[in-house]
Structures are given as C-alpha cells and as structure tokens.
Scaffold this motif. Structure first.
Motif, short mmCIF file in Angstrom:
data_model
loop_
_atom_site.label_atom_id
_atom_site.label_comp_id
_atom_site.label_asym_id
_atom_site.label_seq_id
_atom_site.Cartn_x
_atom_site.Cartn_y
_atom_site.Cartn_z
N GLY A 84 -3.95 3.17 -14.61
CA GLY A 84 -2.87 3.42 -13.65
C GLY A 84 -3.35 3.36 -12.21
N ILE A 85 -4.48 4.01 -11.93
CA ILE A 85 -5.00 4.01 -10.56
C ILE A 85 -5.46 2.60 -10.18
N GLY A 86 -6.13 1.90 -11.10
CA GLY A 86 -6.57 0.54 -10.82
C GLY A 86 -5.40 -0.40 -10.54
N SER A 87 -4.33 -0.26 -11.34
CA SER A 87 -3.15 -1.10 -11.12
C SER A 87 -2.51 -0.81 -9.76
N ALA A 88 -2.44 0.49 -9.42
CA ALA A 88 -1.84 0.87 -8.13
C ALA A 88 -2.67 0.33 -6.96
N ILE A 89 -3.99 0.39 -7.09
CA ILE A 89 -4.87 -0.14 -6.03
C ILE A 89 -4.63 -1.64 -5.86
N TYR A 90 -4.55 -2.36 -6.97
CA TYR A 90 -4.34 -3.81 -6.87
C TYR A 90 -2.99 -4.12 -6.23
N LEU A 91 -1.94 -3.44 -6.70
CA LEU A 91 -0.60 -3.72 -6.19
C LEU A 91 -0.47 -3.37 -4.70
N THR A 92 -1.17 -2.32 -4.27
CA THR A 92 -1.04 -1.86 -2.89
C THR A 92 -1.98 -2.58 -1.93
N GLU A 93 -3.21 -2.82 -2.37
CA GLU A 93 -4.25 -3.29 -1.46
C GLU A 93 -4.54 -4.80 -1.58
N TYR A 94 -4.31 -5.38 -2.75
CA TYR A 94 -4.78 -6.75 -2.96
C TYR A 94 -3.66 -7.76 -3.25
N ALA A 95 -2.60 -7.32 -3.92
CA ALA A 95 -1.55 -8.26 -4.32
C ALA A 95 -0.81 -8.81 -3.11
N VAL A 151 4.54 6.24 -14.67
CA VAL A 151 4.57 7.42 -13.80
C VAL A 151 3.33 7.47 -12.92
N ILE A 152 2.17 7.24 -13.53
CA ILE A 152 0.91 7.31 -12.78
C ILE A 152 0.83 6.18 -11.76
N ILE A 153 1.23 4.96 -12.15
CA ILE A 153 1.18 3.83 -11.23
C ILE A 153 2.10 4.08 -10.02
N THR A 154 3.32 4.53 -10.27
CA THR A 154 4.27 4.75 -9.19
C THR A 154 3.78 5.84 -8.23
N ALA A 155 3.31 6.97 -8.78
CA ALA A 155 2.82 8.06 -7.94
C ALA A 155 1.57 7.64 -7.16
N SER A 156 0.68 6.89 -7.81
CA SER A 156 -0.55 6.44 -7.14
C SER A 156 -0.23 5.45 -6.02
N GLU A 157 0.72 4.56 -6.26
CA GLU A 157 1.13 3.61 -5.22
C GLU A 157 1.65 4.34 -3.98
N GLU A 158 2.53 5.31 -4.20
CA GLU A 158 3.08 6.04 -3.06
C GLU A 158 2.00 6.80 -2.31
N ALA A 159 1.03 7.35 -3.07
CA ALA A 159 -0.07 8.07 -2.42
C ALA A 159 -0.93 7.12 -1.59
N LEU A 160 -1.21 5.94 -2.11
CA LEU A 160 -2.01 4.96 -1.37
C LEU A 160 -1.28 4.46 -0.13
N LYS A 161 0.04 4.27 -0.25
CA LYS A 161 0.83 3.80 0.90
C LYS A 161 0.88 4.86 2.01
N SER A 162 0.73 6.14 1.63
CA SER A 162 0.82 7.21 2.63
C SER A 162 -0.42 7.30 3.51
N VAL A 163 -1.51 6.65 3.13
CA VAL A 163 -2.72 6.64 3.96
C VAL A 163 -2.47 5.74 5.16
N GLY A 197 0.68 12.61 -9.71
CA GLY A 197 1.15 11.72 -10.77
C GLY A 197 0.49 12.02 -12.10
N ALA A 198 -0.80 12.37 -12.07
CA ALA A 198 -1.51 12.72 -13.30
C ALA A 198 -0.91 13.99 -13.93
#
Length: 285
Positions: A84-95, A151-163, A197-198
C-alpha cells in the motif's frame, strides 16, 4: 454591525450542528462498548483466554481463535502495508499525471467500496483454488490484504500529498536524488497520516467474517496452527458461530468473545497510535 451579528449567529449554528453530529456518533459508540463490557466482563478469566474450547465450544476458552486472529491480522499487515505504501509513493511521486492515473485512482476508490464477500470469493478463486494454497492462513491473510489495500493506498496518498512541495525542492536543491528525498524527507513527514490508514485497515481486517469464511477459518479446531498452510479459528467467525449456530450458548460467552475481539483491535490501535505520536514528536523536534 448587522452583518457581523448575522455571521456570529451562523457560526454558532454551524458549531451547534457539528457538535450534535459528533454526539450522535460518540454516544451510541460509547453505549455499545459499555453494553459489551457489562455483558461480557463476567466471562473474562485466565482460563477463558488461554484454554482450548471443549464440549461443543460451550466450555473452556477461546485461545485458538485469539491466536488465529493475531496471525491473520499480522500477516495481513505484513503484506498490505509495504504494498500500500509503495503504491502510494509511486502514484504520488513517480507516476505521470494524466487520464491513466485518474482512472487508476478512481479504480482504487471503487475497490474500497466493494463488499467484503466479493473479496472472499476472489480469494477463494485465486489463492485457495488457482494457487492451491487451500484454506490456510496465507490464503486468508492475502485475501484480507487485498481488502484493506485501497484504504491504505488512499490514506497514504493523502498523507504524501500533504507534505509541502518546498520540502522536496529544498532536498533536491541540496543534491539529493528523488528516492533519497522520498525516503528521508517525504516519508517521515507523511508517516502519521500513513499510520492512520493502517489503523483503519487493522479495524476492518480484524472484524471481517466473509473473506475468512471462504479462505481460512474452521468451525471447530481445538489446536494451534503449525504452519501458514493450516486452517485456524478466528474470533469474528467464532462469534458468529456461537451466536447463531450453537443452541443454549451462555450469553456471557458470546459477549465475552466480543469483548476479547474489541480488546485485540484496541491493542493494535493503541500501538499504531503511539507510533504515530512518536513520529509527530520527532518531526517537530
């Protein structure tokens, strides 16, 4: 002056409505928890927690169900958190931004609303039958991991976007690579939101019955599992069975089982909350 008074009245009205909504959520929750504690506390004992069930589960304890639940939740988190965290990082930072990314995010949101029994059928078809894991801990944990991943991907994405973006730019300006920036700057600041999210995932995984019914749980199994390919008892399904399928089951055993399940989920919540608070404190320091 009139406009200011009108704004104050509207603000007080809004606060009152929000306060009422909060009470409508909190009061029933407190009453439910209090009722479970009142009805189930009499069943809680060392024997109830540590003994094997006997005489058709009307006597003895629920130790195998407790162990099975801990195995399933731990296995689920071990699979779902890194993915979940890895997917969120990719979607937010690399995709790359575009229609494909929007479709992927929409699919993730839709998956979060899929009924749990559908995940159970998916786990039955893929993990139990196709991959031939059989009804086992690994099949159940993988199915629950699929269940909580959105759930984990969505919450992690929002957390990464908030930085703030300025943190990334400052790190890159100092010569750090993209991955070093994500690992050392973005992730530490996003970790409290990721852990939120966890926590939500833990609560859903620990309380689900349909997915584990089709992939892992046994009706009555008074022994502990020896490998990840064994079946187990689990508290949600055990609670369903003793409440609906076994006649003359003492009420205090039903509520005692519910209280133990509530306690296990609370322990996971407390651990995750403590870790989240430590990350917040270290971030401020």
């Amino acid at each position: 002056m009139v406009n200011q008074n009108k704004k104050n009245i509207e603000q007080k009205l809004a606060f009152s409505i929000l306060g009422l909504a909060m009470l409508l959520v909190i009061i029933p929750t407190v009453l439910i928890i209090g009722f479970i504690i009142y009805k189930g506390i009499g069943a809680i004992s060392i024997e109830f927690i540590t003994a094997m069930p006997r005489r058709g589960m009307t006597q003895g304890g629920i130790f195998p169900a407790i162990v099975g639940t801990l195995y399933l939740v731990s296995g689920t988190l071990a699979v779902a958190l890194p993915l979940g965290i890895g997917s969120a990082i990719y979607l937010t930072e690399y995709a790359k931004k575009g229609k494909v990314l929007k479709i992927v995010r929409l699919a993730i949101l839709n998956l979060a609303g899929v009924p749990s029994v559908v995940y159970g059928l998916f786990g039955l078809g893929l993990f139990v039958l196709f991959l031939q894991f059989g009804q086992s801990i690994i099949a159940g944990a993988l199915t629950l991991a699929c269940l909580i991943l959105p759930v984990i991907i969505t919450a992690s994405e929002e957390a990464l976007k908030s930085v703030p973006q300025s943190y990334r730019e400052a790190s890159l300006a100092l010569g750090a690579t993209k991955w070093q920036t994500v690992r050392s700057v973005v992730l530490p600041h996003a970790m409290p939101g990721i852990l939120t999210g966890a926590i939500l995932g833990i609560g859903r995984a620990a309380g689900e019955t349909a997915p584990i019914l089709l992939t892992v749980v046994a009706f009555f199994l008074p022994r502990l599992p020896k490998s990840v390919l064994d079946q187990v008892m689990a508290l949600p399904y055990h609670l369903y069975i003793i409440s609906t399928q076994i006649p003359n089951m003492p009420e205090e055993i039903k509520y005692g089982t519910a209280l133990v399940l509530l306690g296990i989920v609370s322990i996971f919540f407390i651990i995750a909350t403590v870790i989240r608070i430590k990350f917040k404190i270290s971030k401020k320091a």
